[in-house]
Design an enzyme around this catalytic site. Structure first.
Site, PDB file in Angstrom:
ATOM      1  N   ASP A  68       0.793  -1.225   0.000  1.00  0.00           N
ATOM      2  CA  ASP A  68       0.000   0.000   0.000  1.00  0.00           C
ATOM      3  C   ASP A  68       0.830   1.283   0.000  1.00  0.00           C
ATOM      4  OD1 ASP A  68      -2.409   1.242  -0.052  1.00  0.00           O
ATOM      5  OD2 ASP A  68      -2.731   1.213   2.107  1.00  0.00           O
ATOM      6  N   CYS A 121     -17.472  -6.024 -13.967  1.00  0.00           N
ATOM      7  CA  CYS A 121     -18.717  -5.464 -13.413  1.00  0.00           C
ATOM      8  C   CYS A 121     -19.871  -5.589 -14.401  1.00  0.00           C
ATOM      9  CB  CYS A 121     -18.518  -3.987 -13.090  1.00  0.00           C
ATOM     10  SG  CYS A 121     -17.355  -3.698 -11.755  1.00  0.00           S
ATOM     11  N   CYS A 123     -23.423  -3.439 -14.381  1.00  0.00           N
ATOM     12  CA  CYS A 123     -23.744  -2.976 -13.023  1.00  0.00           C
ATOM     13  C   CYS A 123     -23.138  -1.592 -12.770  1.00  0.00           C
ATOM     14  CB  CYS A 123     -23.177  -3.983 -12.011  1.00  0.00           C
ATOM     15  SG  CYS A 123     -23.462  -3.513 -10.297  1.00  0.00           S
ATOM     16  N   CYS A 139     -22.528   0.750  -7.275  1.00  0.00           N
ATOM     17  CA  CYS A 139     -21.640   1.549  -6.404  1.00  0.00           C
ATOM     18  C   CYS A 139     -21.594   3.001  -6.853  1.00  0.00           C
ATOM     19  CB  CYS A 139     -20.238   0.948  -6.346  1.00  0.00           C
ATOM     20  SG  CYS A 139     -19.457   0.756  -7.956  1.00  0.00           S
ATOM     21  N   CYS A 192     -22.763   6.013  -4.228  1.00  0.00           N
ATOM     22  CA  CYS A 192     -21.776   6.925  -3.624  1.00  0.00           C
ATOM     23  C   CYS A 192     -22.444   8.269  -3.322  1.00  0.00           C
ATOM     24  CB  CYS A 192     -20.586   7.116  -4.568  1.00  0.00           C
ATOM     25  SG  CYS A 192     -19.407   8.313  -3.905  1.00  0.00           S
ATOM     26  N   CYS A 209     -14.067  11.811  -2.411  1.00  0.00           N
ATOM     27  CA  CYS A 209     -14.271  10.505  -1.770  1.00  0.00           C
ATOM     28  C   CYS A 209     -14.289  10.664  -0.246  1.00  0.00           C
ATOM     29  CB  CYS A 209     -13.137   9.570  -2.206  1.00  0.00           C
ATOM     30  SG  CYS A 209     -13.141   8.001  -1.343  1.00  0.00           S
ATOM     31  N   CYS A 233     -21.851  -3.660  -3.154  1.00  0.00           N
ATOM     32  CA  CYS A 233     -21.450  -4.439  -4.336  1.00  0.00           C
ATOM     33  C   CYS A 233     -22.016  -5.868  -4.278  1.00  0.00           C
ATOM     34  CB  CYS A 233     -19.925  -4.487  -4.409  1.00  0.00           C
ATOM     35  SG  CYS A 233     -19.324  -5.502  -5.769  1.00  0.00           S
TER      36      CYS A 233
HETATM   37 FE1  SF4 Z   1     -18.815  -3.400 -10.086  1.00  0.00          FE
HETATM   38 FE2  SF4 Z   1     -19.583  -3.989  -7.613  1.00  0.00          FE
HETATM   39 FE3  SF4 Z   1     -19.666  -1.462  -8.494  1.00  0.00          FE
HETATM   40 FE4  SF4 Z   1     -21.409  -3.286  -9.418  1.00  0.00          FE
HETATM   41  S1  SF4 Z   1     -21.265  -2.532  -7.322  1.00  0.00           S
HETATM   42  S2  SF4 Z   1     -20.268  -1.758 -10.612  1.00  0.00           S
HETATM   43  S3  SF4 Z   1     -20.118  -5.122  -9.473  1.00  0.00           S
HETATM   44  S4  SF4 Z   1     -17.845  -2.715  -8.217  1.00  0.00           S
END
Ligand code: SF4
Length: 376
Positions: A134, A188, A191, A194, A198, A214, A247
């Site tokens: 990290d 993803c 989808c 997320c 946000c 963020c 997610c």
């Molecule tokens: Fe990708 Fe998970 Fe975001 Fe859906 S919620 S777009 S699967 S990171």
């Protein structure tokens, strides 16, 4: 072929020492990540916590001239808290994000990488390795993705098929050309849960993060929290993981494989008021072993004040008045004054008006005025 055999021995050893996933990749430039980082820089989306230049982050040979491969590792961490204490009127609690539960993962992963490096050294003369977790220059996520640990989600986390995105990542650059693994074949797709979830719109299409928006980043800043985010931070003291929690790939993922990462419920969801009384020494003793303490006491205390304001917690008024009147740190005095306005009790408001007459710091006076406006 000899290296394939050694690779298998390394994989077997990694399991013995509690590494949950391991992958091998080349030291080729991470060109996609490089363009992404450049775009992020040009857009002014960087957090300022990044280490090294974009070139160092994406060209492994710049960090180790003899580099021939990278070994990526992942350790799973829990996502659910048992015996979660309740945050109730008169006894409000804040929250640390999941990645800060248990012992600071940097130490745990660094120890695993060191053990792994020592193991390979016993097998191979002249073995060289450079471990990173990290805080190293190399972009962990790009490494993990190419080494087959997981795919890069639109929430900017690496999502493993086994543990979801609840994994800590680390890697070591080595001078041995180990056979490479392939990236996982998942994505993803359509989808965008997320992105929509946000609260600040920090996730841009295409898996880019505007770190300045963020909340995870904003909880770690030491100055005043910008006004627009104060209603969004809620009771979060450190980090923010809504983009992981929502997610679907994380559904049902909750692994308790490492004692070090087991959360103490009273520590990861601590009482807010006592946080405001902690000396530096007490803060270090209590929160020092957690990853979330790395920025020191001030951001956590500032966030605790904002959380009390969020709850309009009347039992905090006396303490907030004391902080506003006596704390040597303008950010704490100012945030306390703003919180008193938001809570809006007569006693608190009068105290802000009175303290304003004595206050010399312009930023604190601004916060007092904002607090009084909230109250009006
Ligand atoms: Fe990708 Fe998970 Fe975001 Fe859906 S919620 S777009 S699967 S990171």
């Amino acid at each position: 072929m000899a290296y394939e055999q050694l690779k298998q021995e390394i994989i077997a050893y990694s399991k013995k020492i509690g590494i949950d996933k391991i992958g091998f990749t080349s030291t080729d430039e991470f060109s996609e990540m490089k363009s992404r980082l450049k775009l992020q820089q040009e857009s002014g989306f960087q957090s300022g916590f990044e280490k090294g230049t974009i070139e160092q982050r994406t060209e492994p040979v710049r960090l180790m001239p003899a580099a021939q491969s990278i070994i990526a590792i992942a350790l799973a961490y829990p996502s659910r808290l048992s015996n979660e204490p309740k945050s109730v009127v008169g006894d409000r609690r804040g929250k640390f994000c999941r990645a800060s539960w248990g012992m600071d993962y940097h130490y745990v992963l660094r120890d695993k990488l060191q053990l792994l490096g020592e193991f390979i050294t016993t097998k191979l003369d002249g073995f060289q390795f450079k471990p990173m977790v990290d805080t190293g220059e190399l972009a962990d996520r790009a490494v993990a993705e190419r080494a087959g640990i997981g795919f890069s989600g639109k929430n900017c986390a690496i999502i493993t098929p086994e543990f979801g995105s609840y994994v800590y990542l680390g890697e070591m650059i080595t001078n041995v050309p180990f056979p490479q693994d392939s990236p996982v074949g998942d994505s993803c797709g359509d989808c965008r849960i997320c992105i929509d979830a946000c609260p600040t719109g920090a996730l841009e299409e295409g898996g880019r993060l505007n770190a300045k928006k963020c909340l995870a980043f904003l909880t770690q800043t030491k100055d005043y929290l910008p006004d627009d985010y104060r209603s969004k931070i809620g009771n979060q003291l450190y980090g923010y993981d809504t983009c992981q929690v929502v997610c679907p790939k994380n559904k049902g993922k909750d692994f308790h494989l490492h004692e070090e990462f087991e959360p103490d419920p009273d520590l990861v969801k601590p009482r807010l008021l006592p946080i405001l009384n902690l000396s530096n020494k007490e803060f270090k003793e209590r929160f020092g072993p957690m990853a979330g303490s790395w920025r020191g006491k001030k951001p956590i205390q500032r966030n605790a004040i904002l959380a009390l304001a969020h709850y309009k917690e009347k039992s905090a008024v006396d303490k907030l008045i004391e902080l506003m009147e006596t704390d040597p740190r303008p950010v704490i005095r100012g945030t306390a004054a703003w919180a008193l306005g938001k809570i809006g009790t007569e006693e608190g408001v009068q105290a802000v008006k009175k303290a304003r007459e004595q206050e010399k710091d312009k930023t604190v006076i601004d916060e007092m005025d904002k607090g009084l406006r909230i109250e009006l």
